[in-house]
Design a protein around this motif. Structure first.
Motif, PDB file in Angstrom:
ATOM      1  N   UNK A 204      95.142 100.391 138.115  1.00 54.39           N
ATOM      2  CA  UNK A 204      95.418 101.454 137.530  1.00 54.39           C
ATOM      3  C   UNK A 204      95.042 101.978 136.247  1.00 54.39           C
ATOM      4  N   UNK A 205      94.234 101.031 135.570  1.00 52.56           N
ATOM      5  CA  UNK A 205      93.508 101.403 134.187  1.00 52.56           C
ATOM      6  C   UNK A 205      92.834 102.475 134.108  1.00 52.56           C
ATOM      7  N   UNK A 206      92.211 102.834 134.873  1.00 51.26           N
ATOM      8  CA  UNK A 206      91.263 104.388 134.797  1.00 51.26           C
ATOM      9  C   UNK A 206      92.388 105.518 135.135  1.00 51.26           C
ATOM     10  N   UNK A 207      93.013 105.445 136.007  1.00 51.37           N
ATOM     11  CA  UNK A 207      94.043 106.444 136.194  1.00 51.37           C
ATOM     12  C   UNK A 207      94.885 106.856 134.686  1.00 51.37           C
ATOM     13  N   UNK A 208      95.407 105.514 134.133  1.00 52.78           N
ATOM     14  CA  UNK A 208      95.942 105.989 132.880  1.00 52.78           C
ATOM     15  C   UNK A 208      95.385 106.474 131.863  1.00 52.78           C
TER      16      UNK A 208
END
Length: 690
Positions: A204-208
């Motif tokens: 979820x790092x890129x989404x955040x």
């Protein structure tokens, strides 16, 4: 011609080499220049009678010392004290030969480890280190603890003006504020990386990262979003160019879980500022800052620790050490076992945990870290490799092979390490000592107790230099109250919070009945509390097919809302605290006397000790939440230090899975059947009222 008697007293070359093969004698000869020269001359010419006599006299003295001494490390001690400037050397204790044991101030930027089981003296060694004025006048030391056992350091006269004690309510941080304007992208990348490392949310790092760039783009200049506003923005789908898909919703939920955990544990008020220069002022001045974070989830505690370390490291990397007045920093992670274990490396995407990652990089930024784990053999390998010194207060139940390789010790020294007295510790400091040395340290005495009024008064001198701005609305620049979940809540929700605080061991269904709610009303009220971060729901297995019990645990945010103040029973997290209360309610107070966090030996501290007032029978209870290996070690320490004839031991397991793991480890021991008879395993669900 020499007589036959004189020739017998001489040493042949073979005998000299045999003596030098003895590790202790070899180390003594190596550390004594005179003996080393004599041995070298004898190996060259064994016929020199004068050198023979001198060598024999010295070796006889050494043999006599080794026979009389009970110190297996005596051969490791140098011939004289380490050659270092007195002002830059921190003394921790002295060896049996009066050699000073300690570390250099410069070494603290190269990290360190203080290891040992509970009650072995780790905190005492740490206190001797932290109360050195030379350290605090030069470094900014940040100690992150979950207990109040370091609060009285502010009463030590030599360091009192340099010491501040913070709680979560005293901290004022703007989570998205960059070090300087124009560095928003770097700040967003750092925050996303820290959250991913702390909560293992790499997918979820890129989404955040995408959502944080969007919210910063819509903000007025100089008004940075707070944590509550970030949570509100991430939960919305307005303005997204992507259509609904299941994968993005999973990523959204993953981000919200991490962000809400931070808000629930540390409180929204800590992050409810659009700008704050607290961190810049903190790291620009020397002194000791103690962060007391009681009852905080280990993952959230790891997040705050890593956030502070990455914030300072990134600031120095981008703007140089002059940006922080060239003050070096030292972080001390007390009770850091969860975030420095080998498992942290396995969970990380790059094969190295967050603490090991920052310890590897921060050396060039004038930043060091001291971690305090319970065991050395399970500590992350990158952390051990980047440690400038290692101090061990005791070693019980650890892998002998790993300890011998890490500390460079032999079997005799390892055996002594397992039964080491309370006031002794092992120091491995290669800068001054080639081999580990054993030193004695005095007990730490401080009779004064820091009151809450004194703490706030001393803290106010620091806070008066901090400039903060309240939260600004999401897009229109209006003032907002910060957390979306604070303020007025329905009366049934308030009643349910109070019921949970007064009786934490109630199941959810029993809680509905006590609050006077039916099932539908109770579910709605519970959802309101959990969605707004006032409480968290935990489920425990009953050991029966399909049997689960749900329990609500009030967060720090919820306790603050209703004004509930309660002194923790144990040093564990919220689940541990609830289980301790539930187990305590199972004992009749008229018959049993209960004690929490009871120290029954120098190496063992029990969660609950119940003593029968009439028969004096004692029941020791440990609550197993995190690791089965630790509970097995505690049980074996109990058998070794307590008379089991008039005592009994109960292990309260979190669930059936934890119980299976513990029993599987127990069955690996040859005498497991006898050990099983002295142990009773129960579940947390057995003590929850339904």
């Amino acid at each position: 011609m020499t007589s036959e008697k004189e020739s017998k007293n001489r040493y042949s070359q073979k005998q000299i080499l045999a003596q030098l093969s003895n590790q202790q004698i070899k180390n003594i000869v190596k550390n004594n220049p005179q003996l080393a020269r004599l041995a070298s001359l004898l190996l060259t010419d064994t016929a020199d009678e004068h050198i023979q006599a001198l060598y024999k006299m010295n070796m006889d003295q050494i043999s006599a010392i080794l026979k009389l001494s009970h110190d297996p490390f005596i051969g490791n001690y140098p011939h004289s004290n380490p050659p270092t400037a007195f002002s830059s050397f921190i003394q921790l204790g002295k060896t049996s030969t009066d050699i000073t044991a300690g570390i250099d101030l410069d070494q603290l930027c190269r990290n360190g480890i203080i290891s040992g089981p509970t009650g072995s003296g780790k905190t005492t060694v740490l206190k001797h280190l932290l109360t050195k004025p030379d350290l605090l006048y030069r470094y900014r030391v940040v100690v992150i603890v979950r207990k109040k056992e370091l609060r009285h350091l502010a009463c030590v006269p030599e360091i009192s003006p340099l010491t501040q004690t913070f709680t979560a309510d005293d901290l004022a941080v703007s989570i998205m504020q960059p070090w300087q304007d124009g560095y928003h992208k770097q700040m967003i990348n750092m925050l996303c990386r820290v959250i991913a490392l702390s909560f293992n949310k790499f997918a979820a790092q890129n989404f955040l990262n995408e959502k944080l760039h969007q919210i910063v783009h819509h903000r007025p200049k100089g008004a940075y979003p707070t944590l509550s506003q970030i949570i509100e923005f991430v939960s919305q789908r307005n303005g997204e160019k992507y259509k609904y898909n299941y994968r993005r919703e999973q990523l959204r939920e993953s981000c919200l879980t991490s962000l809400k955990a931070i808000e629930d544990n540390l409180g929204a008020e800590m992050w409810n500022y659009s700008s704050s220069d607290m961190l810049r002022i903190l790291f620009s001045t020397p002194g000791l800052a103690i962060l007391e974070l009681e009852g905080i989830d280990p993952q959230v505690l790891a997040f705050l620790s890593i956030y502070l370390m990455y914030w300072r490291y990134s600031c120095v990397q981008f703007f140089g050490r002059k940006s922080l007045s060239q003050i070096p920093a030292l972080f001390v992670l007390d009770d850091a076992t969860p975030c420095v274990q080998m498992q942290a490396d396995k969970n990380a995407a790059g094969g190295i945990g967050p603490v090991g990652d920052i310890m590897t990089m921060s050396r060039s930024a004038g930043q060091g870290t001291i971690v305090i784990p319970h065991s050395l053999d399970n500590t992350s390998q990158p952390i051990i490799q980047n440690a400038g010194f290692i101090a061990v207060t005791a070693s019980r139940g650890e892998s002998p092979y790993k300890l011998k390789n890490i500390l460079n010790i032999n079997d005799e020294q390892l055996d002594y390490l397992r039964t080491m007295p309370q006031n002794e510790a092992l120091l491995y400091n290669p800068r001054h000592f080639d081999l580990p040395i054993l030193f004695k340290y005095p007990p730490f005495h401080c009779q004064n107790i820091l009151s809450e009024t004194q703490r706030k008064k001393s803290l106010q001198k620091f806070l008066q230099h901090v400039h903060i701005k309240p939260a600004v609305g999401p897009a229109n620049g209006t003032q907002s109250s910060g957390s979306a979940g604070t303020g007025q809540i329905p009366q049934p929700a308030t009643d349910m919070l109070k019921a949970v605080c007064n009786q934490p061991n109630l199941s959810v269904t029993a809680l509905y009945r006590k609050a006077g709610l039916n099932a539908a009303q109770g579910v709605r009220t519970k959802k309101h509390l959990t969605d707004n971060g006032f409480a968290r729901e935990f489920k425990y297995s009953t050991g029966l097919a399909g049997g689960m019990l749900s329990v609500l645990i009030v967060t720090a945010k919820g306790k603050k809302l209703i004004g509930h103040k309660h002194r923790p029973l144990t040093n564990g997290g919220p689940e541990h605290e609830m289980a301790a209360y539930a187990v305590g309610c199972d004992f009749d107070k008229a018959i049993w006397h209960l004690g929490y966090e009871v120290k029954i030996s120098k190496s063992l501290r029990i969660d609950i000790a119940a003593t029968n007032i009439q028969s004096r029978h004692r029941v020791f209870i440990n609550i197993g939440i995190s690791r089965a290996e630790n509970e097995l070690r505690h049980f074996l320490d109990y058998l070794a230090s307590v008379n089991t004839a008039d005592t009994s031991f109960i292990l309260v397991c979190r669930d059936t899975r934890f119980r299976r793991q513990f029993l599987a480890l127990l069955k690996k021991r040859p005498e497991w059947k006898k050990l099983r008879q002295k142990l009773r395993c129960t579940l947390v669900a057995d003590y929850i009222k339904r």
